[in-house]
Design a protein around this motif. Structure first.
Motif, PDB file in Angstrom:
ATOM      1  N   ASN A 270      49.403  66.360  43.825  1.00 24.13           N
ATOM      2  CA  ASN A 270      48.478  67.035  44.242  1.00 24.13           C
ATOM      3  C   ASN A 270      47.676  66.714  45.036  1.00 24.13           C
ATOM      4  N   GLN A 271      47.881  65.496  45.990  1.00 21.46           N
ATOM      5  CA  GLN A 271      47.265  64.961  47.582  1.00 21.46           C
ATOM      6  C   GLN A 271      48.381  65.500  47.807  1.00 21.46           C
TER       7      GLN A 271
ATOM      8  N   VAL B 254      48.004  68.801  49.130  1.00 25.62           N
ATOM      9  CA  VAL B 254      47.078  68.819  50.298  1.00 25.62           C
ATOM     10  C   VAL B 254      47.474  68.204  51.401  1.00 25.62           C
TER      11      VAL B 254
ATOM     12  N   THR C 251      42.791  70.851  41.243  1.00 30.14           N
ATOM     13  CA  THR C 251      41.444  70.267  41.697  1.00 30.14           C
ATOM     14  C   THR C 251      40.511  71.521  41.292  1.00 30.14           C
TER      15      THR C 251
ATOM     16  N   ARG D 179      47.323  70.408  54.821  1.00 29.81           N
ATOM     17  CA  ARG D 179      47.103  70.716  56.122  1.00 29.81           C
ATOM     18  C   ARG D 179      47.309  71.015  56.815  1.00 29.81           C
TER      19      ARG D 179
ATOM     20  N   ALA E  94      40.488  76.213  52.957  1.00 23.59           N
ATOM     21  CA  ALA E  94      40.960  75.098  51.934  1.00 23.59           C
ATOM     22  C   ALA E  94      41.203  76.139  50.791  1.00 23.59           C
TER      23      ALA E  94
ATOM     24  N   ILE F 134      39.545  63.560  47.620  1.00 24.06           N
ATOM     25  CA  ILE F 134      40.716  63.713  47.673  1.00 24.06           C
ATOM     26  C   ILE F 134      41.572  62.876  46.352  1.00 24.06           C
TER      27      ILE F 134
ATOM     28  N   ILE G 130      44.433  76.243  48.603  1.00 27.12           N
ATOM     29  CA  ILE G 130      44.474  75.704  46.968  1.00 27.12           C
ATOM     30  C   ILE G 130      45.143  76.633  45.901  1.00 27.12           C
TER      31      ILE G 130
ATOM     32  N   ASN H 209      40.202  67.704  54.502  1.00 28.07           N
ATOM     33  CA  ASN H 209      40.996  67.310  54.144  1.00 28.07           C
ATOM     34  C   ASN H 209      42.236  68.222  55.064  1.00 28.07           C
ATOM     35  N   ILE H 210      41.762  69.338  54.235  1.00 29.42           N
ATOM     36  CA  ILE H 210      43.150  70.702  54.228  1.00 29.42           C
ATOM     37  C   ILE H 210      42.734  70.927  56.016  1.00 29.42           C
TER      38      ILE H 210
ATOM     39  N   ILE I  74      47.262  73.851  44.291  1.00 27.71           N
ATOM     40  CA  ILE I  74      46.830  72.500  43.876  1.00 27.71           C
ATOM     41  C   ILE I  74      45.570  72.327  42.316  1.00 27.71           C
TER      42      ILE I  74
ATOM     43  N   VAL J  29      38.770  67.269  48.748  1.00 23.76           N
ATOM     44  CA  VAL J  29      39.961  68.627  49.692  1.00 23.76           C
ATOM     45  C   VAL J  29      39.792  69.216  51.160  1.00 23.76           C
TER      46      VAL J  29
END
Lengths: 518, 364
Positions: free
Chosen positions: A411-412, A415, A397, A419, A386, A404, A390, A362-363, A395, A359
């Motif tokens: 939630n994806q 993210v 997680t 990003r 991040a 992810i 979050i 990805n962010i 988010i 995660v």
């Protein structure tokens, strides 16, 4: 209808746990002969776990399953098929480069003198599809047909192979147009008439009401209840799914009016006659700071093409674009990011998430791409960013270091939004940001978009759900057949937008309606 | 309480990328401890350390060097089959720069004085090294160009240079073997500072590669491109440039391996230098846990360990008395074991076993 002798599937006290999650908590589920039964619930409510147990992909920890009053242990997906349970998934699991007939009869081709009897095969395939009221040339490749036809081919195959009595449709409509969905529903009703029990999983509440007889609602792994669809109001259904009443729709409406007061007067982006041959016809577009511009249109009307052009995935063949009065010279994603433009792509799986990365990674990706190869964000900076998003976007997680791919779709999507928010964009293009996402997260994202507009950012909001476009947009652009048709501002009514989306045939129809109205 | 903790430790260990190579290396060394007397004996002679362990390290050098570059290429979802040929090209370039008579340069002075003079080199040695490496990088850029910009399948794209590269190397040296008398150049592959000098090169290269990938964004971008190049493109990552870079880096590594190889045998043998080394390099990366084909997460340390596993197996087999001609069969067994160990089925079974173990331990 609810009498137990008509029940083909009886699932009693089904319990299932995964490490850290109690996915299903003593769920009782019934499915009757000749009914269309909708299964609804938010992401993570346990729908897919229940379906996976029914189709043999997963074994329950405790509880029993009976088919026609006989207790069974479903060992594997092939075993489920042998028992008459067939499943058609969202993604079509067929071979796109074979013909429709080959797909239908592969492994069971009629033979003559030891060779495949092509004529008989094509005839049989045509008959199978005719049984579903579909008349197509079965000698064409599967991928030359629409997703709807492909899905119907999958259904026909499922029915024939296992002489299915139970058909499980897992989100079959998420990539279909309204027309194609209607076609699918016709087939579903026909099968229902033949006594087949259909379990229909969907995120679209409209479709629950349109096609289902009964609806079962799951929430946090428990069955909230089973209802006759006709006797359950939409508000009641949403309340059951969320476990709280939804006044959010009103909140969003209020927020939209509030944010509508802060729209800037200077153009942030000005596109003049921008277009790409074979993709989208030249169009003009002006975007202001603090404004949400909705894009409405049917599937294939050029919504995604428009987004890709504005973000610089594609190079325009005509026209020009200015951002802040400066003409855009370099059309590329990195150029757009530098100009403060961001795009949440439509295909979240292929174009959005990088599945194996965490995660956190990805962010920070887009921000790092903007900084370049060598101005590396330190670990502590990465965690700071991040963790901030979050928290901000709520988010769900376990930690920033979770891959992810382990997150739910909603939630994806959050993210991916994080990003882009991390790059502090001034224009955010959102292509189907709420597709396949549960009702609660949908509302979160809509509110977020309006909050961003209030913050002075400009948003382009693309969605196949007109209701959602209407709810969030200050202005709406309508696309049809890969061209911009018109624009609506101010008090927008749904009916005129639908007319614009549908085009000339509907205009004729609407004239008649207007006549009767006058 | 402690049972649960040890179960989770088991999980963590199994989940680590380095589990397989470390386990394999330990297993091989254990076998040696039991079956080969004196395998672990180290001797000091004239300030040099000798022993089987030193041999393993020294002989693994070319594979380790190649595997470092190969790791990044495989992480982007590609593969580079041309590294062996690039080694030969770099070797040939180095040799003609030291002794260019073969390409028609007329050396002044007495021929016999030049031949056999351990200090003679036509170009200064640093220039020789630099130009050879540059040639190797150009080879890598060519591969990268085909893969990133012309979108040719990596296996096909690098096959071109794998076949043609050896021809180019032959052409450069006019199909003859040039013998190197220069001692400074020979030091690269034969020098000793207690341990073989080439190990210092490996250490420096490893440190450089690690810093380059983990202390910049390059590592993240390489993994991202491997996992999903479309998502990377939409995120603003220049995936073409990343691919170009990894192939160029792989070429650079092949260049270094080529220099080490030619320096240690003191002869430009375009037919033999680096022959089949690409296969060892790929195997080392795969043992190290980077996934061939789909790419994604990579581990430089894993690849180094993978190369050591290969070399340790080979050395141990010789020590046990397996004939050299049978070594390929042993390697084939290794490939099978690695593929099975990383297969989905075995990984899933591992999860099931470790959860059961954990459950039993908590119950106890």
């Amino acid at each position: 209808m609810t009498g137990s002798e008509t029940d083909i599937v009886v699932m009693d006290s089904i319990d299932k746990s995964f490490p850290g999650v109690h996915a299903l908590d003593r769920v009782n589920f019934r499915l009757a002969h000749g009914e269309i039964h909708a299964l609804v619930g938010e992401n993570g409510a346990g729908k897919s776990t229940l379906v996976r147990i029914l189709t043999g992909a997963e074994r329950q920890d405790s509880g029993t399953i009976s088919l026609d009053g006989v207790e069974v242990v479903i060992k594997s997906p092939p075993h489920a098929q042998a028992l008459g349970i067939s499943t058609v998934y969202q993604e079509v699991n067929l071979c796109p480069n074979l013909t429709v007939a080959e797909n239908l009869l592969i492994g069971r081709q009629p033979r003559k003198w030891g060779r495949i009897d092509w004529k008989a095969m094509n005839r049989q395939a045509s008959e199978m599809l005719r049984g579903l009221d579909i008349e197509i040339d079965v000698t064409q490749r599967l991928d030359s047909y629409s997703i709807a036809i492909q899905q119907m081919t999958a259904i026909a195959r499922a029915l024939v192979i296992s002489s299915a009595r139970i058909l499980v449709l897992d989100e079959p409509t998420s990539s279909l147009t309204a027309h194609e969905t209607e076609q699918l529903f016709r087939v579903m009703r026909k099968l229902k008439g033949e006594g087949i029990a259909i379990l229909f999983i969907t995120h679209f509440l409209d479709q629950v009401y349109e096609v289902s007889d009964r609806v079962s609602v799951l929430r946090n792994g428990t069955l909230v209840g089973m209802y006759e669809t006709a006797n359950l109001s939409r508000l009641a259904l949403i309340t059951l799914m969320l476990g709280r009443s939804l006044t959010e729709t009103e909140d969003i409406a209020r927020q939209k009016i509030e944010s509508g007061r802060h729209i800037g007067t200077d153009a942030l982006l000005e596109a003049e006659g921008i277009g790409l041959v074979g993709s989208i016809a030249p169009f003009d577009l002006v975007l202001h700071a603090g404004e949400v511009v909705g894009v409405a249109g049917l599937l294939g009307s050029g919504r995604t093409e428009m987004a890709q052009l504005l973000f610089g995935i594609d190079q325009p063949t005509s026209g020009s674009m200015t951002i802040d009065g400066k003409t855009v010279k370099k059309y590329s994603p990195i150029g757009s990011i530098e100009r403060g433009v961001a795009l949440c792509p439509e295909d979240r799986k292929a174009e959005g998430i990088v599945a194996d990365l965490t995660v956190r990674e990805n962010i920070i990706m887009a921000m790092q791409a903007r900084r370049g190869w060598f101005r590396h964000l330190s670990m502590s900076e990465q965690y700071e960013i991040a963790d901030k998003y979050i928290k901000l976007l709520n988010i769900a997680t376990p930690s920033a270091d979770q891959p992810i791919r382990n997150l739910s779709g909603g939630n994806q999507q959050k993210v991916i939004l994080a990003r882009w928010l991390a790059t502090n964009p001034r224009l955010l293009i959102l292509d189907e940001p709420t597709r396949g996402i549960d009702v609660g997260t949908k509302a979160d994202i809509q509110k977020l978009v309006l909050a961003l507009a209030e913050d002075g950012k400009s948003c382009v909001f693309i969605s196949s759900e007109l209701e959602e476009v209407l709810r969030t947009s200050h202005r709406i652009v309508v696309l049809r057949d890969r061209a911009k048709v018109t624009e609506f501002a101010g008090d927008i009514d749904e009916h005129s937008i639908m007319q614009a989306m549908a085009g000339s045939e509907a205009e004729a129809g609407s004239e008649a309606m207007a006549g009767s109205g006058a | 309480m402690s049972a649960a903790r040890s179960a989770s430790r088991l999980d963590r260990m199994r989940g680590s990328r380095l589990f397989v190579p470390i386990f394999a290396l330990a297993a091989i060394l254990l076998l040696d401890l039991v079956f080969v007397p004196g395998f672990f004996k180290l001797e000091m002679k004239d300030g040099h350390l000798y022993g089987s362990l030193v041999d393993i390290l020294r002989n693994s050098v070319p594979t380790v060097v190649l595997a470092l570059g190969m790791t990044l290429v495989i992480a982007t979802g590609g593969v580079d089959l041309s590294v062996g040929a690039v080694m030969a090209i770099a070797a040939s370039v180095a040799c003609i720069l030291i002794d260019p008579r073969i390409v028609g340069v007329n050396l002044q002075g007495n021929i016999t004085a030049v031949v056999g003079d351990p200090t003679y080199s036509f170009m200064p040695i640093p220039v020789v090294i630099l130009v050879s490496l540059l040639a190797a990088i150009v080879c890598g850029l060519w591969n990268g160009l085909l893969v990133a910009f012309f979108r040719i399948q990596p296996m096909v794209a690098t096959l071109i240079l794998m076949i043609a590269g050896r021809g180019i190397a032959q052409l450069l040296t006019n199909s003859t073997k040039i013998i190197i008398f220069n001692d400074a150049f020979a030091y690269i592959g034969n020098g000793f500072i207690v341990l073989p000098f080439s190990l210092a090169i490996v250490a420096a290269l490893f440190a450089g590669a690690w810093l380059l990938t983990r202390r910049t964004a390059i590592g993240l971008f390489v993994e991202s491109v491997g996992i999903s190049f479309r998502a990377s493109l939409y995120t603003g990552i220049n995936e073409k440039l990343i691919k170009l870079f990894v192939y160029a880096f792989c070429g650079f590594c092949a260049g270094i391996a080529g220099l080490i190889a030619v320096s240690s045998i003191r002869t430009s043998d375009a037919n033999q230098i680096g022959l089949y080394t690409e296969l060892d390099a790929i195997l080392a990366v795969v043992i190290g846990g980077t996934v061939l084909g789909s790419g994604g997460r990579f581990s430089l340390l894993g690849s180094v360990l993978g190369a050591l596993v290969i070399q340790a197996t080979q050395t141990s087999m010789y020590a046990i008395g397996v004939p050299a001609s049978a070594i390929t069969a042993v390697k084939a067994v290794m490939v099978i074991v690695v593929i099975v160990l990383y297969s989905r089925q075995v990984q899933d079974a591992g999860v099931i076993i470790s959860t059961r173990l954990g459950r039993r331990q908590t119950a106890a």
